[in-house]
Design a protein around this motif. Structure first.
Motif, PDB file in Angstrom:
ATOM      1  N   ARG A 230       0.912  -1.166   0.021  1.00  0.00           N
ATOM      2  CA  ARG A 230       0.017   0.148   0.012  1.00  0.00           C
ATOM      3  C   ARG A 230       0.784   1.198   0.118  1.00  0.00           C
ATOM      4  O   ARG A 230       0.569   2.272  -0.576  1.00  0.00           O
ATOM      5  CB  ARG A 230      -0.844   0.141   1.301  1.00  0.00           C
ATOM      6  N   GLU A 231       1.862   1.121   0.768  1.00  0.00           N
ATOM      7  CA  GLU A 231       2.789   2.507   0.828  1.00  0.00           C
ATOM      8  C   GLU A 231       3.470   2.778  -0.547  1.00  0.00           C
ATOM      9  O   GLU A 231       3.680   3.911  -0.875  1.00  0.00           O
ATOM     10  CB  GLU A 231       3.902   2.340   2.154  1.00  0.00           C
ATOM     11  N   GLU A 232       4.075   1.730  -1.011  1.00  0.00           N
ATOM     12  CA  GLU A 232       4.621   1.748  -2.179  1.00  0.00           C
ATOM     13  C   GLU A 232       3.521   2.329  -3.518  1.00  0.00           C
ATOM     14  O   GLU A 232       4.373   3.037  -4.237  1.00  0.00           O
ATOM     15  CB  GLU A 232       5.328   0.370  -2.622  1.00  0.00           C
ATOM     16  N   TYR A 233       2.323   1.780  -3.509  1.00  0.00           N
ATOM     17  CA  TYR A 233       1.435   2.182  -4.498  1.00  0.00           C
ATOM     18  C   TYR A 233       1.298   3.814  -4.268  1.00  0.00           C
ATOM     19  O   TYR A 233       1.034   4.422  -4.974  1.00  0.00           O
ATOM     20  CB  TYR A 233       0.338   1.463  -4.105  1.00  0.00           C
ATOM     21  N   VAL A 234       1.099   4.015  -3.123  1.00  0.00           N
ATOM     22  CA  VAL A 234       0.920   5.716  -2.730  1.00  0.00           C
ATOM     23  C   VAL A 234       1.885   6.523  -3.174  1.00  0.00           C
ATOM     24  O   VAL A 234       1.896   7.550  -3.717  1.00  0.00           O
ATOM     25  CB  VAL A 234       0.659   5.692  -1.199  1.00  0.00           C
ATOM     26  N   THR A 235       3.236   5.777  -2.961  1.00  0.00           N
ATOM     27  CA  THR A 235       4.584   6.642  -3.730  1.00  0.00           C
ATOM     28  C   THR A 235       4.555   6.629  -5.009  1.00  0.00           C
ATOM     29  O   THR A 235       4.595   7.670  -5.437  1.00  0.00           O
ATOM     30  CB  THR A 235       5.777   5.964  -3.006  1.00  0.00           C
ATOM     31  N   TRP A 236       4.176   5.575  -5.527  1.00  0.00           N
ATOM     32  CA  TRP A 236       4.167   5.411  -7.376  1.00  0.00           C
ATOM     33  C   TRP A 236       2.810   6.418  -7.381  1.00  0.00           C
ATOM     34  O   TRP A 236       3.255   6.979  -8.316  1.00  0.00           O
ATOM     35  CB  TRP A 236       3.754   4.111  -7.561  1.00  0.00           C
ATOM     36  N   SER A 237       1.814   6.594  -6.820  1.00  0.00           N
ATOM     37  CA  SER A 237       0.850   7.389  -7.510  1.00  0.00           C
ATOM     38  C   SER A 237       1.289   8.979  -7.322  1.00  0.00           C
ATOM     39  O   SER A 237       1.137   9.730  -8.168  1.00  0.00           O
ATOM     40  CB  SER A 237      -0.459   7.416  -6.579  1.00  0.00           C
ATOM     41  N   GLU A 238       2.090   9.186  -6.282  1.00  0.00           N
ATOM     42  CA  GLU A 238       2.523  10.558  -6.023  1.00  0.00           C
ATOM     43  C   GLU A 238       3.344  10.799  -7.008  1.00  0.00           C
ATOM     44  O   GLU A 238       3.506  12.116  -7.760  1.00  0.00           O
ATOM     45  CB  GLU A 238       3.127  10.662  -4.581  1.00  0.00           C
ATOM     46  N   TYR A 239       4.553  10.036  -7.264  1.00  0.00           N
ATOM     47  CA  TYR A 239       5.431  10.293  -8.579  1.00  0.00           C
ATOM     48  C   TYR A 239       4.818  10.361  -9.821  1.00  0.00           C
ATOM     49  O   TYR A 239       5.088  10.901 -10.766  1.00  0.00           O
ATOM     50  CB  TYR A 239       6.460   9.273  -8.448  1.00  0.00           C
ATOM     51  N   ARG A 240       3.439   9.786 -10.135  1.00  0.00           N
ATOM     52  CA  ARG A 240       3.068  10.063 -11.368  1.00  0.00           C
ATOM     53  C   ARG A 240       2.790  11.716 -11.628  1.00  0.00           C
ATOM     54  O   ARG A 240       2.556  11.857 -12.739  1.00  0.00           O
ATOM     55  CB  ARG A 240       1.627   9.247 -11.329  1.00  0.00           C
ATOM     56  N   GLN A 241       2.571  12.412 -10.727  1.00  0.00           N
ATOM     57  CA  GLN A 241       2.343  13.775 -10.766  1.00  0.00           C
ATOM     58  C   GLN A 241       3.456  14.445 -11.055  1.00  0.00           C
ATOM     59  O   GLN A 241       3.319  15.913 -10.993  1.00  0.00           O
ATOM     60  CB  GLN A 241       1.590  14.321  -9.654  1.00  0.00           C
ATOM     61  N   ALA A 242       4.825  13.910 -11.070  1.00  0.00           N
ATOM     62  CA  ALA A 242       5.910  14.777 -11.110  1.00  0.00           C
ATOM     63  C   ALA A 242       6.035  15.545 -12.291  1.00  0.00           C
ATOM     64  O   ALA A 242       5.385  15.013 -13.430  1.00  0.00           O
ATOM     65  CB  ALA A 242       7.280  13.486 -11.304  1.00  0.00           C
ATOM     66  N   SER A 243       6.534  16.811 -12.654  1.00  0.00           N
ATOM     67  CA  SER A 243       6.431  17.466 -13.659  1.00  0.00           C
ATOM     68  C   SER A 243       7.459  18.527 -13.620  1.00  0.00           C
ATOM     69  O   SER A 243       7.945  19.037 -12.670  1.00  0.00           O
ATOM     70  CB  SER A 243       5.229  18.432 -13.605  1.00  0.00           C
ATOM     71  N   PHE A 244       7.840  18.972 -14.786  1.00  0.00           N
ATOM     72  CA  PHE A 244       8.965  19.804 -15.156  1.00  0.00           C
ATOM     73  C   PHE A 244       8.663  21.415 -14.902  1.00  0.00           C
ATOM     74  O   PHE A 244       9.137  22.260 -14.531  1.00  0.00           O
ATOM     75  CB  PHE A 244       9.618  19.863 -16.465  1.00  0.00           C
ATOM     76  N   THR A 245       7.192  21.435 -14.951  1.00  0.00           N
ATOM     77  CA  THR A 245       6.479  22.769 -15.132  1.00  0.00           C
ATOM     78  C   THR A 245       5.339  22.957 -14.199  1.00  0.00           C
ATOM     79  O   THR A 245       5.147  24.201 -13.808  1.00  0.00           O
ATOM     80  CB  THR A 245       5.882  22.961 -16.448  1.00  0.00           C
ATOM     81  N   TYR A 246       4.785  22.068 -13.436  1.00  0.00           N
ATOM     82  CA  TYR A 246       3.683  22.221 -12.581  1.00  0.00           C
ATOM     83  C   TYR A 246       4.242  23.186 -11.254  1.00  0.00           C
ATOM     84  O   TYR A 246       4.992  22.534 -10.682  1.00  0.00           O
ATOM     85  CB  TYR A 246       3.033  21.216 -12.200  1.00  0.00           C
ATOM     86  N   ARG A 247       3.663  24.532 -11.098  1.00  0.00           N
ATOM     87  CA  ARG A 247       4.515  25.293 -10.090  1.00  0.00           C
ATOM     88  C   ARG A 247       5.670  25.407 -10.017  1.00  0.00           C
ATOM     89  O   ARG A 247       6.354  25.686  -9.087  1.00  0.00           O
ATOM     90  CB  ARG A 247       3.771  24.727  -8.736  1.00  0.00           C
ATOM     91  N   LYS A 248       6.332  25.384 -11.293  1.00  0.00           N
ATOM     92  CA  LYS A 248       7.698  25.701 -11.321  1.00  0.00           C
ATOM     93  C   LYS A 248       7.887  26.457 -12.700  1.00  0.00           C
ATOM     94  O   LYS A 248       8.841  26.372 -13.442  1.00  0.00           O
ATOM     95  CB  LYS A 248       8.529  24.258 -11.525  1.00  0.00           C
ATOM     96  N   GLY A 249       6.953  27.295 -12.957  1.00  0.00           N
ATOM     97  CA  GLY A 249       6.993  27.932 -14.178  1.00  0.00           C
ATOM     98  C   GLY A 249       8.287  29.032 -14.492  1.00  0.00           C
ATOM     99  O   GLY A 249       8.855  28.821 -15.549  1.00  0.00           O
ATOM    100  N   LYS A 250       8.693  29.581 -13.607  1.00  0.00           N
ATOM    101  CA  LYS A 250       9.785  30.405 -13.542  1.00  0.00           C
ATOM    102  C   LYS A 250      11.010  29.677 -13.793  1.00  0.00           C
ATOM    103  O   LYS A 250      12.005  30.135 -14.626  1.00  0.00           O
ATOM    104  CB  LYS A 250       9.997  31.376 -12.258  1.00  0.00           C
ATOM    105  N   ARG A 251      11.460  28.608 -13.007  1.00  0.00           N
ATOM    106  CA  ARG A 251      12.324  28.131 -13.084  1.00  0.00           C
ATOM    107  C   ARG A 251      12.596  27.202 -14.630  1.00  0.00           C
ATOM    108  O   ARG A 251      13.547  26.939 -15.002  1.00  0.00           O
ATOM    109  CB  ARG A 251      12.366  26.700 -12.079  1.00  0.00           C
TER     110      ARG A 251
END
Length: 320
Positions: free
Chosen positions: A183-204
């Motif tokens: 369950r913990e690994e799947y929660v981590t995997w689900s969170e990592y699916r939202q990784a983005s170069f741009t989300y809330r990192k527009g200026k960077r």
């Protein structure tokens, strides 16, 4: 070394994207830095091409169509991008309705995978209507005519069929990766699916991609979102190709007796309940280099057409 760390700003995001793509080990700093540099060069090449297209129109601003035109030959990716933009419009419409106090889109919520969860008949009808409104592209034959053929609900074009096939393959791979997770690994995997170069990192991201240097155009939110979508796909494509290469290499080492090629001693067969010989090693820089080389390979048809001519083969960076 300090300058290198300042230059490479997305190690954590790339690690998360690689994890979602099947790399469960922890890649080295050199590996993530190499991926980041490859993706950055791809983004710069896209922006440079978009700027040239805008200049031909007599404009200094790049548009969404300029970006999509760069990947026009990859029909499944274009179709996935269209779906991404369609769902973005659905979420935006739902958000606007909520702010106005409307009840039509109550129950719409963001899905971790980037979709929209159904919340009732009115929501499903609104989502269906928004999804029907496809993103029209000016180079498609349908845009040449003033009148459009009405689409049928039961009709699915070839691009969508191909996109659905690839999507099902990716979902099958994701199911294989997650069915043995805790369950913990799947929660981590689900969170990592939202990784983005741009989300809330527009200026960077704007500084990293070279906006203001490569192009004078000020990017809109849609352009930044599209680039965020494409950069995730680039990391995913590189990682999946590198994992295939590493799997082939590991298989060859296993058959040839490991790295010690001179050792003629026969290896005993691995039993069902025997412990593993050694821990799984993560993808290395050489696997990423080979994956990038394969992704840059030109099709044989385009090379064969230049045989017997004095024309040089194109060496421009190939987008993937």
């Amino acid at each position: 070394m300090a300058d290198s760390n300042k230059q490479h700003k997305y190690r954590q995001e790339i690690q998360q994207m690689m994890y979602v793509s099947g790399e469960t080990g922890e890649p080295s700093v050199e590996t993530t830095a190499m991926i980041e540099e490859i993706v950055r060069q791809q983004v710069i090449e896209m922006l440079r091409n978009c700027t040239e297209l805008a200049a031909r129109r007599g404009s200094r601003s790049i548009t969404i169509n300029d970006l999509i035109f760069q990947i026009r030959d990859d029909a499944p990716k274009v179709s996935r991008l269209r779906t991404f933009l369609s769902w973005k419009d659905v979420r935006k419409s739902a958000k606007d309705s909520d702010e106005k106090g409307g009840d039509a889109d109550i129950g719409v919520a963001d899905d971790p995978a980037g979709g929209v969860l159904p919340g009732g008949p009115a929501v499903e009808e609104a989502a269906k209507k928004n999804k029907k409104a496809k993103v029209k592209l000016p180079w498609e034959p349908s845009s040449y005519y003033s009148q459009e053929v009405p689409e049928r609900d039961d009709e699915e074009d070839e691009e969508e069929e191909e996109m659905n096939h690839i999507t099902l393959q990716r979902l099958q791979k994701a199911d294989e990766r997650t069915k043995a997770m805790t369950r913990e690994e799947y929660v981590t995997w689900s969170e990592y699916r939202q990784a983005s170069f741009t989300y809330r990192k527009g200026k960077r991201f704007r500084e990293w991609a070279g906006f203001g240097i490569v192009t004078d155009s000020k990017p809109s939110d849609d352009i930044v979102d599209i680039l965020g979508f494409l950069t995730f796909e680039m990391v995913q494509t590189l990682t999946e190709e590198a994992l295939k290469i590493k799997e082939q290499e590991d298989l060859w080492k296993e058959r040839s007796g490991g790295e010690n090629g001179g050792n003629k001693k026969r290896k005993l067969a691995q039993g069902l309940f025997d412990p593993p010989n050694e821990g799984k090693t993560p993808v290395e820089g050489r696997h990423i280099q080979e994956a990038f080389r394969r992704l840059q390979a030109r099709p044989k048809k385009s090379r064969a057409m230049l045989n017997g001519t004095n024309l040089q083969q194109r060496t421009n960076l190939k987008l993937f």
